[in-house]
Design an enzyme around this catalytic site. Structure first.
Site, PDB file in Angstrom:
ATOM      1  N   CYS A 102       0.833  -1.211   0.000  1.00 46.89           N
ATOM      2  CA  CYS A 102       0.000   0.000   0.000  1.00 46.89           C
ATOM      3  C   CYS A 102       0.868   1.263   0.000  1.00 46.89           C
ATOM      4  O   CYS A 102       1.584   1.528   0.959  1.00 46.89           O
ATOM      5  CB  CYS A 102      -0.901  -0.048   1.234  1.00 46.89           C
ATOM      6  SG  CYS A 102      -1.699   1.492   1.660  1.00 46.89           S
ATOM      7  N   CYS A 108       0.085   3.793   2.758  1.00 44.53           N
ATOM      8  CA  CYS A 108       0.600   3.278   4.033  1.00 44.53           C
ATOM      9  C   CYS A 108       2.076   3.647   4.189  1.00 44.53           C
ATOM     10  O   CYS A 108       2.518   4.010   5.281  1.00 44.53           O
ATOM     11  CB  CYS A 108       0.442   1.757   4.117  1.00 44.53           C
ATOM     12  SG  CYS A 108      -1.271   1.194   4.031  1.00 44.53           S
TER      13      CYS A 108
END
Length: 98
Positions: free
Chosen positions: A23, A26
């Site tokens: 991600c 993230c």
């Protein structure tokens, strides 16, 4: 998982970052949370949980997108949202529960 439950049930405010290695948002959140930790110090606990390595935990909290941030205090969810936040916004949120 019992250790996780003990941590979130404690009287210290806990911020959980549900994330994944693949991600990109993230990855953007990682240095932001480091800055938050530097400014908050020991007043709150910050934990990163990889949803791919901890699918049971992700299912327990119905994580549908990453990053998802959840603030716990005394075992209760006090705040929850998905997406990247600015460090000061996270610090301000944590200060409401410290």
């Amino acid at each position: 998982m019992s250790n996780f439950k003990d941590i979130i049930r404690g009287d210290k405010t806990v911020l959980i970052d549900f994330s994944a290695e693949w991600c990109q948002p993230c990855k953007m959140l990682t240095p932001i949370l480091k800055e938050v930790k530097e400014k908050i110090g020991d007043k709150a606990i910050i934990i990163k949980v990889d949803i791919d390595k901890n699918p049971t935990l992700a299912n327990t909290f119905r994580i549908q997108s990453v990053p998802t941030l959840i603030i716990f205090k005394n075992g209760e969810i006090k705040w929850r949202d998905s997406g990247v936040r600015a460090a000061q916004e996270i610090i301000d949120l944590l200060h409401q529960y410290i």
